[in-house]
Motif scaffolding. Sequence first.
Motif, mmCIF file in Angstrom:
data_model
loop_
_atom_site.group_PDB
_atom_site.id
_atom_site.type_symbol
_atom_site.label_atom_id
_atom_site.label_comp_id
_atom_site.label_asym_id
_atom_site.label_seq_id
_atom_site.Cartn_x
_atom_site.Cartn_y
_atom_site.Cartn_z
ATOM 1 N N LEU A 326 0.686 -1.132 -0.103
ATOM 2 C CA LEU A 326 0.127 0.178 0.016
ATOM 3 C C LEU A 326 0.846 1.062 -0.065
ATOM 4 C CD1 LEU A 326 -2.903 -0.938 2.479
ATOM 5 C CD2 LEU A 326 -2.873 -1.018 -0.066
ATOM 6 N N MET A 327 2.054 1.139 0.748
ATOM 7 C CA MET A 327 2.934 2.342 0.859
ATOM 8 C C MET A 327 3.502 2.734 -0.579
ATOM 9 S SD MET A 327 2.531 3.868 3.844
ATOM 10 C CE MET A 327 3.963 4.816 3.928
ATOM 11 N N SER A 328 3.458 1.738 -1.356
ATOM 12 C CA SER A 328 4.085 1.898 -2.833
ATOM 13 C C SER A 328 3.675 3.138 -3.821
ATOM 14 C CB SER A 328 4.068 0.615 -3.450
ATOM 15 O OG SER A 328 2.845 0.407 -3.953
ATOM 16 N N VAL A 329 2.089 3.388 -3.011
ATOM 17 C CA VAL A 329 1.570 4.677 -3.679
ATOM 18 C C VAL A 329 2.503 6.070 -3.457
ATOM 19 C CG1 VAL A 329 0.386 5.584 -1.680
ATOM 20 C CG2 VAL A 329 -0.692 5.880 -3.798
ATOM 21 N N PHE A 330 3.358 5.946 -2.430
ATOM 22 C CA PHE A 330 4.262 7.133 -2.362
ATOM 23 C C PHE A 330 5.622 6.667 -3.101
ATOM 24 C CE2 PHE A 330 1.639 7.016 1.456
ATOM 25 C CZ PHE A 330 0.734 8.244 1.457
ATOM 26 N N GLY A 335 9.967 7.003 -10.852
ATOM 27 C CA GLY A 335 9.250 7.994 -11.674
ATOM 28 C C GLY A 335 8.031 8.617 -10.732
ATOM 29 N N LYS A 336 7.174 9.253 -11.511
ATOM 30 C CA LYS A 336 6.353 9.982 -10.868
ATOM 31 C C LYS A 336 5.414 9.112 -9.747
ATOM 32 C CE LYS A 336 2.443 13.301 -11.292
ATOM 33 N NZ LYS A 336 1.590 14.114 -12.248
ATOM 34 N N PRO A 337 5.340 9.355 -8.516
ATOM 35 C CA PRO A 337 4.466 8.551 -7.671
ATOM 36 C C PRO A 337 3.019 9.004 -7.908
ATOM 37 C CG PRO A 337 5.193 10.253 -6.332
ATOM 38 C CD PRO A 337 6.003 10.323 -7.772
ATOM 39 N N LYS A 338 2.105 7.732 -7.393
ATOM 40 C CA LYS A 338 0.884 8.228 -7.636
ATOM 41 C C LYS A 338 0.158 9.227 -6.862
ATOM 42 C CE LYS A 338 -1.102 3.624 -8.932
ATOM 43 N NZ LYS A 338 -1.863 2.211 -8.661
ATOM 44 N N VAL A 339 0.837 9.479 -5.576
ATOM 45 C CA VAL A 339 0.596 10.476 -4.667
ATOM 46 C C VAL A 339 2.068 11.121 -3.949
ATOM 47 C CG1 VAL A 339 -0.304 10.996 -2.275
ATOM 48 C CG2 VAL A 339 -1.494 9.354 -3.673
ATOM 49 N N SER A 340 2.108 12.339 -4.320
ATOM 50 C CA SER A 340 3.245 12.958 -3.892
ATOM 51 C C SER A 340 3.106 13.527 -2.507
ATOM 52 C CB SER A 340 3.562 14.079 -4.757
ATOM 53 O OG SER A 340 4.444 15.165 -4.365
ATOM 54 N N MET A 341 4.060 13.030 -1.706
ATOM 55 C CA MET A 341 4.332 13.215 -0.257
ATOM 56 C C MET A 341 5.785 13.628 0.216
ATOM 57 S SD MET A 341 3.296 10.700 3.123
ATOM 58 C CE MET A 341 3.595 11.375 4.788
ATOM 59 N N GLY A 342 5.839 14.886 0.614
ATOM 60 C CA GLY A 342 7.099 15.482 0.914
ATOM 61 C C GLY A 342 7.041 16.720 1.722
ATOM 62 N N GLY A 343 8.272 17.375 2.198
ATOM 63 C CA GLY A 343 8.265 18.479 2.676
ATOM 64 C C GLY A 343 9.743 18.893 3.255
ATOM 65 N N THR A 344 9.732 20.260 2.957
ATOM 66 C CA THR A 344 11.306 20.826 3.453
ATOM 67 C C THR A 344 11.783 20.194 4.598
ATOM 68 O OG1 THR A 344 10.561 22.970 2.133
ATOM 69 C CG2 THR A 344 12.661 22.929 3.738
ATOM 70 N N PHE A 345 10.963 20.215 5.681
ATOM 71 C CA PHE A 345 11.392 19.572 6.993
ATOM 72 C C PHE A 345 10.908 18.073 7.262
ATOM 73 C CE2 PHE A 345 11.654 24.192 7.075
ATOM 74 C CZ PHE A 345 13.091 24.284 7.555
#
Length: 476
Positions: A326-330, A335-345
Motif C-alpha cells: 500500500l505504501m508503494s503509492v508514495f 518515476g512520478k508517484p501516484k501520490v506526492s508526499m514530502g516537505g522541506t522539513f
Amino acid sequence: MDQMIQLTFIWIISFIVAIQVGETMMSPGQGHNSGATAAATSRSEAAYLREAKVVPGGSMRAASWFKPHPPYAARGEGCFIVDIDGRRIMDCANNFFSLIHGHAFPPVLAAVQEAMVKGTAFGMPTESEIMLAETLAARNPRLEQTRFCNSGTEAVLAAVKAARAITGRERIAKFEGCYHGAYDWIEVSLDPTPANWNDENGNPASIGTNAGTPESVLREVVVLPYDDPQRCAEILRREGPTLAAVILDPHASRAGAVPMSRETTAVVQEACRRDGALLIVDEVISFRLGFSGASPLFGLQPDLVTTAKIIGGGLPIGAVSGSAKLMSVFNHADGKPKVSMGGTFSGNPLSMAAGLASLANYDQAAVGRLNGLGDLLRNKVHDGFEKAGIKAHVSGLGSLFRLHLGAAKVTGYRSAYAGPETSQTLKNIHRGMLDEGILLTPNCSGALSTPMSETEVSRLADTLGAVVAKELSTRV
C-alpha cells in the motif's frame, strides 16, 4: 570531543541563566506555589496584550486558548511548567498529549543536542529517518513502511490521498465529532449541535465546520455515529461501495475520550473488507495507549496508520505507515508517484533523534506503569466523587482522561455533548484547576506523563474532586 564539551558547557550555562531569569520574573512576594490566576499586572497579561496586536486572537492556537488568556510558559521541568510570572504549574495537558515524558526530558535533550551540532536539516536523507521507521516497524509489524511529515494533520491528509489513489474512489467516511486535523474533508461534522446533527433520515448529517466549506466537500464525506454499531452498519452497507476509506480513532478525545466499542470497530473492519475501502486508523493521540499502538487493543487490522505527537519526542512530526504494497503509492524512485508526499522539513534529523529517544524510553514497562497510573487516577476520582455525592465521572483509557458532568453514561460524541450551561461549568472547573496550579485542556481532558508518580496522581484526583464539588455547589 572538545567541541562537544564546549557546547555542553554553553547549554548548562544557558539553562542556569533561564532559571535565574524565570525567578526574577516573579511578582514581588509571589512564590512558585502560588495560585495560577494571572494578576491584572502580570507578565502573561502584558504578553497577551502585546501579541493581540500582531496575532489574530492573541494566540497561535485556538484549541489551547481560554479567557481572559492562558499563562505564557517560560520553561518546563518534567511534569511541570514554570510560567513567565514564575508560577509552577503541574502540566496535565502535555501540549495536547504529545509530551509522553514531560518537559525537557534529558535523553531527548541529549539526542537533539547531538544531532543539532551536525546540522538541523539537509536536502538529503539521513540514517536517523531509517532508524525511526525501523523502530515503528519493530513495535508493530503492520507499520512495515513509513513516510514522515511534520504534523498529524499532514499525516491524515496524505493517508486520505493515498486511499483515493489506491481505490480510485473519492468519498470517505468518518465518525461524528472526531478530530483528525485541519483538512476540509476530515473536519466535516467536527462539532455539530443537536439543532443540526441529524439529516432528514435521522442519520448523522455532514456539517461544515469552517465558514466557506464547499458543498462538494460535504457530499464526499459520510458521517458515522460513534456509539451506534447497528446504524453504523446500515450506513456502511449503503455507502460502502462508494468509499475510498473509513477513518477512525478508537479513543477519540473530542468524542468523549471513551473507547470505541468492539461492536463498532468490528462493523467498520467488516465493511472495509467487504467493499474494498481502506481502513485508516488515526493513532496520532492514541498510539500512547500500547507499546504497539492502539489498533491491537481494539482488534483492528488497519491498512494505514497515522501517528504523530509522542513519536516526535516533543518536536514537530507526523507519519503514515502501512504495508509495503500500500505504501508503494508514495514510491517516487521509479518515476512520478501516484501520490506526492514530502516537505522541506519532513524527516529532519532533530525530530528523528527526539523521536528515537522518546520511544526508546517508552518501552513495555513504561507503558504498563503509566497506564497503571491512569487506572489509579480514575479510581481515585470516582471514589472521591462517590463519597462526596458528586454526579460526575472521568472517562478514558491508559494515561488519557476526560471529565464529564452528570450521572449519564458517556459512550460517544452525542452523550458527551455539553450544552451552554454545562460548557460554562466546565470552563469554570478548568479555571479553578489552574488556580490550584494544575493545567488541563480547556474541555477538562488531560494526560499523564512518565515523570509523574502516585504523588502527582493523588494531588490531581484530590484537587479535581475539590474544584468540581465547589463549582457544582454554586449551581444548587
